[in-house]
Design a protein around this motif. Structure first.
Motif, PDB file in Angstrom:
ATOM      1  N   VAL A  14      12.947  11.280 -21.643  1.00 52.06           N
ATOM      2  CA  VAL A  14      12.670  12.195 -20.529  1.00 52.06           C
ATOM      3  C   VAL A  14      11.555  11.610 -19.674  1.00 52.06           C
ATOM      4  O   VAL A  14      10.496  11.233 -20.181  1.00 52.06           O
ATOM      5  N   PHE A  15      11.809  11.497 -18.375  1.00 53.60           N
ATOM      6  CA  PHE A  15      10.824  10.963 -17.431  1.00 53.60           C
ATOM      7  C   PHE A  15      10.344  12.094 -16.530  1.00 53.60           C
ATOM      8  O   PHE A  15      11.160  12.778 -15.915  1.00 53.60           O
ATOM      9  N   LYS A  16       9.033  12.275 -16.451  1.00 57.14           N
ATOM     10  CA  LYS A  16       8.502  13.303 -15.550  1.00 57.14           C
ATOM     11  C   LYS A  16       8.291  12.697 -14.158  1.00 57.14           C
ATOM     12  O   LYS A  16       7.620  11.676 -14.021  1.00 57.14           O
ATOM     13  N   HIS A  17       8.858  13.320 -13.133  1.00 54.06           N
ATOM     14  CA  HIS A  17       8.678  12.815 -11.767  1.00 54.06           C
ATOM     15  C   HIS A  17       7.192  12.760 -11.406  1.00 54.06           C
ATOM     16  O   HIS A  17       6.761  11.897 -10.660  1.00 54.06           O
ATOM     17  N   SER A  18       6.451  13.715 -11.933  1.00 55.47           N
ATOM     18  CA  SER A  18       5.033  13.768 -11.569  1.00 55.47           C
ATOM     19  C   SER A  18       4.294  12.499 -11.996  1.00 55.47           C
ATOM     20  O   SER A  18       3.297  12.123 -11.384  1.00 55.47           O
ATOM     21  N   ASP A  19       4.833  11.818 -13.033  1.00 58.45           N
ATOM     22  CA  ASP A  19       4.231  10.543 -13.442  1.00 58.45           C
ATOM     23  C   ASP A  19       4.478   9.435 -12.422  1.00 58.45           C
ATOM     24  O   ASP A  19       3.815   8.411 -12.420  1.00 58.45           O
ATOM     25  N   TRP A  20       5.529   9.622 -11.604  1.00 56.10           N
ATOM     26  CA  TRP A  20       5.933   8.564 -10.685  1.00 56.10           C
ATOM     27  C   TRP A  20       5.107   8.595  -9.396  1.00 56.10           C
ATOM     28  O   TRP A  20       4.870   7.558  -8.782  1.00 56.10           O
ATOM     29  N   ILE A  21       4.738   9.804  -9.007  1.00 59.47           N
ATOM     30  CA  ILE A  21       4.056   9.966  -7.718  1.00 59.47           C
ATOM     31  C   ILE A  21       2.738   9.184  -7.730  1.00 59.47           C
ATOM     32  O   ILE A  21       1.977   9.252  -8.688  1.00 59.47           O
ATOM     33  N   GLY A  22       2.551   8.407  -6.655  1.00 64.02           N
ATOM     34  CA  GLY A  22       1.341   7.605  -6.547  1.00 64.02           C
ATOM     35  C   GLY A  22       1.494   6.200  -7.084  1.00 64.02           C
ATOM     36  O   GLY A  22       0.635   5.341  -6.884  1.00 64.02           O
ATOM     37  N   LYS A  23       2.614   5.948  -7.779  1.00 63.93           N
ATOM     38  CA  LYS A  23       2.868   4.591  -8.278  1.00 63.93           C
ATOM     39  C   LYS A  23       3.563   3.774  -7.178  1.00 63.93           C
ATOM     40  O   LYS A  23       4.271   4.325  -6.347  1.00 63.93           O
ATOM     41  N   PRO A  24       3.388   2.467  -7.211  1.00 61.03           N
ATOM     42  CA  PRO A  24       4.068   1.657  -6.194  1.00 61.03           C
ATOM     43  C   PRO A  24       5.572   1.560  -6.475  1.00 61.03           C
ATOM     44  O   PRO A  24       6.001   1.628  -7.627  1.00 61.03           O
ATOM     45  N   PHE A  25       6.362   1.395  -5.408  1.00 59.72           N
ATOM     46  CA  PHE A  25       7.785   1.092  -5.586  1.00 59.72           C
ATOM     47  C   PHE A  25       7.903  -0.228  -6.338  1.00 59.72           C
ATOM     48  O   PHE A  25       7.054  -1.107  -6.200  1.00 59.72           O
ATOM     49  N   GLY A  26       8.940  -0.353  -7.139  1.00 58.50           N
ATOM     50  CA  GLY A  26       9.124  -1.588  -7.900  1.00 58.50           C
ATOM     51  C   GLY A  26       8.395  -1.542  -9.232  1.00 58.50           C
ATOM     52  O   GLY A  26       8.383  -2.523  -9.959  1.00 58.50           O
ATOM     53  N   CYS A  27       7.792  -0.383  -9.577  1.00 57.25           N
ATOM     54  CA  CYS A  27       7.024  -0.317 -10.824  1.00 57.25           C
ATOM     55  C   CYS A  27       7.917   0.101 -11.992  1.00 57.25           C
ATOM     56  O   CYS A  27       9.026   0.598 -11.817  1.00 57.25           O
ATOM     57  N   LYS A  28       7.395  -0.129 -13.184  1.00 55.37           N
ATOM     58  CA  LYS A  28       8.079   0.218 -14.413  1.00 55.37           C
ATOM     59  C   LYS A  28       7.456   1.522 -14.889  1.00 55.37           C
ATOM     60  O   LYS A  28       6.234   1.631 -14.947  1.00 55.37           O
ATOM     61  N   VAL A  29       8.269   2.521 -15.200  1.00 55.68           N
ATOM     62  CA  VAL A  29       7.710   3.780 -15.709  1.00 55.68           C
ATOM     63  C   VAL A  29       8.314   4.102 -17.075  1.00 55.68           C
ATOM     64  O   VAL A  29       9.452   3.734 -17.360  1.00 55.68           O
ATOM     65  N   SER A  30       7.531   4.805 -17.887  1.00 57.43           N
ATOM     66  CA  SER A  30       7.958   5.066 -19.259  1.00 57.43           C
ATOM     67  C   SER A  30       8.319   6.521 -19.466  1.00 57.43           C
ATOM     68  O   SER A  30       7.810   7.413 -18.784  1.00 57.43           O
ATOM     69  N   SER A  31       9.180   6.748 -20.435  1.00 58.25           N
ATOM     70  CA  SER A  31       9.548   8.108 -20.813  1.00 58.25           C
ATOM     71  C   SER A  31       8.621   8.556 -21.942  1.00 58.25           C
ATOM     72  O   SER A  31       7.794   7.781 -22.424  1.00 58.25           O
ATOM     73  N   ASN A  79       0.807  -1.225   0.000  1.00 59.08           N
ATOM     74  CA  ASN A  79       0.000   0.000   0.000  1.00 59.08           C
ATOM     75  C   ASN A  79       0.836   1.269   0.000  1.00 59.08           C
ATOM     76  O   ASN A  79       0.305   2.367   0.070  1.00 59.08           O
ATOM     77  N   ARG A  80       2.161   1.112  -0.019  1.00 55.77           N
ATOM     78  CA  ARG A  80       2.964   2.323   0.025  1.00 55.77           C
ATOM     79  C   ARG A  80       3.374   2.736  -1.375  1.00 55.77           C
ATOM     80  O   ARG A  80       3.964   1.970  -2.122  1.00 55.77           O
ATOM     81  N   ASN A  81       3.035   3.947  -1.736  1.00 56.06           N
ATOM     82  CA  ASN A  81       3.362   4.449  -3.060  1.00 56.06           C
ATOM     83  C   ASN A  81       4.416   5.546  -2.996  1.00 56.06           C
ATOM     84  O   ASN A  81       4.663   6.112  -1.932  1.00 56.06           O
ATOM     85  N   ILE A  82       4.986   5.817  -4.141  1.00 55.78           N
ATOM     86  CA  ILE A  82       6.015   6.847  -4.221  1.00 55.78           C
ATOM     87  C   ILE A  82       5.365   8.206  -4.013  1.00 55.78           C
ATOM     88  O   ILE A  82       4.322   8.505  -4.593  1.00 55.78           O
ATOM     89  N   SER A  83       5.973   9.006  -3.137  1.00 57.71           N
ATOM     90  CA  SER A  83       5.433  10.350  -2.949  1.00 57.71           C
ATOM     91  C   SER A  83       6.527  11.391  -3.133  1.00 57.71           C
ATOM     92  O   SER A  83       7.717  11.052  -3.163  1.00 57.71           O
ATOM     93  N   ASP A  84       6.081  12.618  -3.231  1.00 54.98           N
ATOM     94  CA  ASP A  84       6.984  13.737  -3.445  1.00 54.98           C
ATOM     95  C   ASP A  84       8.030  13.755  -2.332  1.00 54.98           C
ATOM     96  O   ASP A  84       7.692  13.618  -1.162  1.00 54.98           O
TER      97      ASP A  84
END
Lengths: 312, 451
Positions: free
Chosen positions: A48-65, A13-18
């Motif tokens: 280019v990866f926007k940090h704002s896309d990361w917030i709210g995602k779980p740790f261990g997730c895959k994010v796209s540029s 339940n812990r997601n990435i936050s600012d």
């Protein structure tokens, strides 16, 4: 980095936050520590990866540029941190670190002294072992390096567990207010024998000292100095061998033909130039095999351990 | 002193022994290692004599003892190291630096020693101490003077071990416990060497407050080592297939107080996997606080399969019968009780913070597949095996299934050195394998059964 603060503990339940520290994982040898900041972006060869896309995602997730490249976002651990921290000095790696922590008999509540701080690679693991009630006192004579280390411990959330002092331990010894309080002392100094008498004063009886030295001459001299007040003096070298794992289709036509041990090995010799034919043979079942990686670290340093004698 | 009961977990770091504490006796510089529990009645057998361990109670760990003939028979008495003793040792060392003697005149015809066995027995009867016998042997050795200083030292040490054995009182820590088992009964701990154990604890990021899921089929060594690092916080949860939990016999060698023992719990895998759907429905009610008021109130507590009165089974009674250990019924929280319900619920909602598997007899991949879903995303895991192949297969499958990243198989290599003036070199014998380690980090995927 450590779950001392229960809100930072890993959880479904812990997601990435600012403001979180994340390890951006491209591949096993390409990682980077990034502090998440809503307005910030990360640029690398994948785009280019926007940090704002990361917030709210779980740790261990895959994010796209923006280009569709991707990285993984991991929660930091001392092991990952060792791979991403900025090298201000030569650092200790996992094999030595793990062995040191084990041999120093560090458990929660222990007080451990370290010199020099260097890049703080070991300090992070020392802090993990003695948390939440113990303390790491680490000293470096280099003011800038000490300051940089302090900043790092702030970033990794360890500053309550680690105190960085600026001090020439070889010249002055450890501060007198630490006499008799240390469960363990770690020395990574060019002339450790100069600091050993002071380390002896800091240790509790039966407390463990470790000295890390790249050269055997240093070990020789340290060991001679240790004999007067210490016992159980032992020197080790610990290295790691890593393995490459691959799935290979092995040709098994020999057994399929039902002619075991016949002409086949011989045939192989004759057809050595026809290697491609062998690879195209899909009749074999895939086999997973491992072999040691071709290159490895051949030497880091010698680890000399000793226990302070119990004088009744 | 001896009446102090180990009640608080500050005990974990106590540096003075107490009545009922577990100790490791190092006899003659590592020649023999014996686990014992210090009680008024416990003994250790050295040579053909029994020595009561009572005098060791209340002494600091690290104390050295020598054998003596007391009024009530043989006894252990503490050696107090003095400054002079150190100086003579140093002098001996210094003399060694330049050496011109060699062994050209040495003839091995078994006549060098003029003292007979009867003479030595006679000396003993007159009450000569072990050290006096050693000196007499040296004085009566025709070849001693012509030996090099190195071999003089070796000779003295050899005789000392026989006639004046020394006992070092050691703290049973993960380090010394693993070392001892590896030396004496490596098969019982799946040939896990201490440097490999240290790697497992690092790769699994074991630290206070973590909830570590373990599959420990090597006697409880992993469980004990993890519990030591947790220091009475978090949990180490032993999961197992079937009905009977795996043995935790080694956990009893550690001096864990109640607070730590309560953090060592068990949970059948079937129960961990059960009612996933039910849990996911309740996911809304987040319950971060883990209550652990009285785990002994759990209904299952009384049927734990690991009674604490079971004798400490490490001892050599079973093997060579040379050491005897008197274990005593000890009113303490038992390690390995069933995990409390609220804690299980919290694990199902949040996942474990890391995973360690050391299961020599179970296929690594089949067990990982089953337990990995209970690990939190981005949590590290590590699998130990004494063979490489099961880990290679497991690593390959994890890659193919895209369940983890940072996958790596490592094998530690550990070499010890003799460091002496002019005689520094690696030890002639070394352990050739300490086992293999597969480590990695679990990644997020949508198919999590928990979600």
């Amino acid at each position: 980095m450590l779950p001392i603060d229960s809100t930072k503990k890993l959880s479904f339940n812990r997601n990435i936050s600012d403001g979180d520290l994340v390890i951006v994982y491209e591949k096993h040898d390409a990682m980077k520590a990034v502090k998440v900041c809503e307005k910030s972006v990360l640029e690398n060869r994948f785009g280019v990866f926007k940090h704002s896309d990361w917030i709210g995602k779980p740790f261990g997730c895959k994010v796209s540029s923006h280009k569709g490249g991707f990285v993984y976002l991991l929660a930091p651990t001392p092991e990952l941190w060792t791979l991403v921290l900025s090298h201000r000095t030569q650092i200790l790696y996992i094999a030595d670190i793990s062995f040191v922590v084990m041999y120093l008999e560090l458990i929660p509540g222990c007080v451990v002294l370290e010199s020099g701080t260097g890049s703080g690679s070991l300090s992070t693991s020392l802090a993990r072992a003695i948390a939440p009630t113990g303390h790491v006192y680490t000293f470096d004579f280099h003011e800038q390096r000490a300051a940089a280390a302090r900043e790092d411990f702030e970033k990794t959330g360890l500053s309550d567990l680690v105190t960085v002092g600026v001090r020439d331990i070889q010249g002055e010894g450890f501060p007198k207010d630490l006499v008799g309080v240390a469960d363990a002392v770690f020395l990574d100094l060019p002339q450790p024998w100069l600091a050993i008498p002071s380390a002896g004063e800091m240790l509790k009886p039966d407390g463990v000292l470790c000295s890390f030295s790249p050269c055997i001459e240093q070990v020789q001299r340290s060991s001679e100095t240790l004999t007067s007040k210490f016992t159980d003096i032992r020197t080790f070298e610990v290295l790691l061998r890593t393995y490459e794992v691959r799935e290979v289709k092995m040709d098994q036509s020999q057994s399929e033909e039902g002619t075991p041990g016949s002409h086949r090995p011989c045939k192989r010799k004759h057809r050595a130039s026809d290697a491609s034919l062998w690879q195209q043979d899909n009749s074999g079942s895939p086999v997973v095999m491992a072999r040691p990686s071709s290159e490895a670290r051949g030497h880091t340093g010698y680890l000399t351990f000793a226990r302070l004698k119990c004088v009744a | 002193m001896s009446t102090i009961k180990p009640e608080e977990d500050a005990n974990q770091n106590r540096r003075i022994t107490w009545d009922g504490c577990s100790v490791l006796l190092d006899i003659n510089d590592g020649d023999r290692l014996v686990f014992s529990r210090l009680t008024s009645g416990s003994i250790v057998k050295i040579g053909n004599k029994n020595y009561p361990l009572q005098p060791l109670i209340g002494c600091p760990f690290g104390s050295l003892f020598q054998v003596e003939n007391g009024i009530n028979g043989p006894c252990l008495s503490r050696v107090i190291s003095t400054a002079e003793a150190n100086n003579t040792e140093e002098k001996r060392e210094c003399g060694i630096k330049d050496e011109s003697r060699d062994n050209r005149a040495l003839v091995d015809n078994n006549t060098a020693q003029t003292l007979t066995g009867e003479d030595i027995e006679g000396l003993r009867r007159q009450g000569a101490s072990g050290n006096e016998i050693v000196e007499a042997l040296i004085a009566n050795s025709a070849t001693f003077e012509n030996k090099t200083a190195f071999s003089q030292e070796k000779y003295r040490l050899k005789k000392q071990k026989k006639y004046a054995p020394k006992v070092l009182l050691r703290r049973p820590f993960a380090r010394s416990i693993c070392d001892t088992y590896f030396k004496k009964y490596p098969a019982r701990i799946g040939f896990l060497r201490v440097d490999t154990l240290s790697l497992l604890l690092s790769f699994a990021n074991v630290t206070a407050q973590s909830d570590v899921l373990v599959v420990d089929m090597i006697g409880g060594l992993i469980t004990g080592a993890v519990a030591e690092r947790l220091g009475g916080t978090g949990y180490v949860c032993n999961t197992y297939r079937g009905d009977s939990p795996y043995s935790l016999e080694i956990v009893r060698m550690f001096n864990f107080g109640d607070e730590i023992n309560r953090r060592i719990v068990r949970l059948p895998l079937a129960q961990l996997s059960a009612s996933q759907t039910e849990v996911s429905k309740e996911n809304g009610q987040h319950q971060p606080a883990i209550s652990f008021d009285d785990p002994s109130n759990q209904p299952d507590a009384s049927i734990s399969s690991i009674p604490s009165s079971q004798p400490v089974s490490m001892e050599e009674n079973t093997v060579s019968n040379t050491e005897t250990v008197v274990s005593k019924v000890y009113k303490a929280a038992k390690p390995g009780e069933k995990a409390p319900e609220d804690v299980i619920k919290s694990w199902k909602e949040n996942g474990f913070s890391s995973l360690i598997i050391a299961a020599p007899d179970v296929d690594a991949w089949s067990i990982v597949k089953e337990v990995l879903p209970f690990l939190a995303f981005s949590a590290p895991f590590v699998i130990y095996h004494q063979y490489l192949q099961p880990l290679a297969t497991c690593m390959h499958n994890l890659q193919v299934e895209k369940m983890a990243i940072g996958l790596q198989i490592t094998e530690p290599w550990l070499r010890e050195y003799q460091v002496l003036p002019s005689r520094t070199h690696p030890h002639m014998q070394m352990s050739a394998s300490g086992g293999y380690v597969l480590s990695g980090t679990k990644i997020y995927n949508d198919n999590q059964p928990n979600k």
